[in-house]
Design an enzyme around this catalytic site. Sequence first.
Site: not given
Ligand code: GLN
Length: 535
Positions: A13, A16, A54, A148, A192, A224, A355, A382, A508, A510
């Site tokens: 895995s 890329g 994670y 797999d 391969t 090859k 987060g 966020c 977001h 990004e």
């Molecule tokens: N935990 C926060 C919420 O649910 C922020 C979520 C996030 O940062 N994506 O509002």
Amino acid sequence: MTKYVIVTGGVTSSLGKGIIASSLGYLLQARGLRVSIQKFDPYINLDPGTMNPYEHGECYVTEDGAETDLDLGHYERFLNIHTSQANNSTTGAIYQTVIEKERRGEYMGKTVQVIPHITDEIKRRMLLLGQKGEYDVVITEIGGTVGDIESLPFIETVRQLRRELGQVNCIIIHLTLIPYLSAAKELKTKPTQHSVKELSMHGVMPDIIVCRTERVLSDKIRQKIALFCSVDHNAVIEAIDAETIYDVPLLLRKEKLDQIVLDKLRINTNMKPNLDKWKRFLMRLKNPMNEIQIGLIGKYVELQDAYKSINEAFVHASAVNECRVYIKRIHSEHLTNTNVAEKLQGLDGVLVAPGFGERGVEGKIKAIQYIRENKIPFLGICLGLQCAVIEFARNVLQLKEAHSTEMEPETPHPVIDRMENQKNITQLGGTMRLGSFTCQLQQGSKARQVYKKQVITERHRHRWEFNNQYLADFKKAGMIASGVNPDSSLVEVMELTDHPWFIGTQFHPELKSTVLKPHPLFVGFVKACMEGQED
Ligand code: GLN
């Protein structure tokens, strides 16, 4: 008629596949073809929305609010397109559809089996994007590694699909690893060979083999591989380790991957790929005139993939500003009152990451106090915005126990709270405020200046919101809601009036930054960090 390119992976895995698929997609697009990419993931979760970062890295969000694999982020960044719910399927979602159909009695009493019922559903989804005639080529990435157990139904579907569509309408690219054994001083093709053998045991023969390698593939090695794996000599493609993922399209172009794909699919286009903009981007990226260091504060910083889109958005903004952006990752749990100045020392700007949950929140709040008081450029995303709101409430409005009800349900000052319609939700998956929403930017605000637009749309993934009961108090004290959702009055952007550059967004940004369309907030933030250096 839409043509299909299937990308499978062998040997290991993390080779890329997503970058190879995106790079090929971009090369075809640069020849004027309409291209989309989709991903099939063999795991049983319905989507990665409930997975720990994670485990699976960042969860990407599409315009229509699907929580998807992070490879869709690469597809969007390379191709400058919008993907959707239809671009990502998991084994879980496929089984769910089949089981729901079974419950409705649609299988007329038949025994429901992997072949044909699951494979039919996989096939239906594989062909879905191509059905409306919107695309000339649809690239399908099959997640996981050939061999797999859980990938088998997908490989079987590829076999059926190729037989039904014909070889000129559906080709298979197999990505493998050619390891270098330093003791033998040799590149080795055996893994391969085995991987292609495994594929062929399931009736699938690749048309093109893309070889990930640390060293240049000699002609002897190519011959090859061609011989043992029954592919054309020119269809053995070298994918050598690159300085940046954005070099990959150009490296694959040198190997003529795009031309070989077009030949095999019998697509006649005389158009040479126009790669000028891409090359200009790379040129600026690789020849910076300045450099800055930005702190990225989060609780998943050990894992690079957890903040994938943020890192890539900085790369795009770095090229625009001709400024190298060094990212110092700072673990929010390691920040205390006594070390915050030392940890943030020398940084030109700080981004506080999104987060969930309580862990690391106090560290983020401490850092933001330091950033606000010391006038360091700040971008909060966020949870990053929510922490900025809590910090301001506690230290400026003197509401010492202010908090978000996510972390402290009994707080007397719930400056961040759940909307009424979120309060009774018990299911975790797919129930956040997800996808694209409109936001109106306030005249004269920094956000408005950065976007150069009054109305924007951005993508969301959260449950908690700024509590509008506190809006007037915040405004009076110098933290304004510079972006508001015109339909729901929810606060989407906040900024400090007495600070060189302090912006927090509930959405977001990004997720919408691409190579050809870098995100204005990231571009503006990097610029502000550079300007801060001059003061
Ligand atoms: N935990 C926060 C919420 O649910 C922020 C979520 C996030 O940062 N994506 O509002």
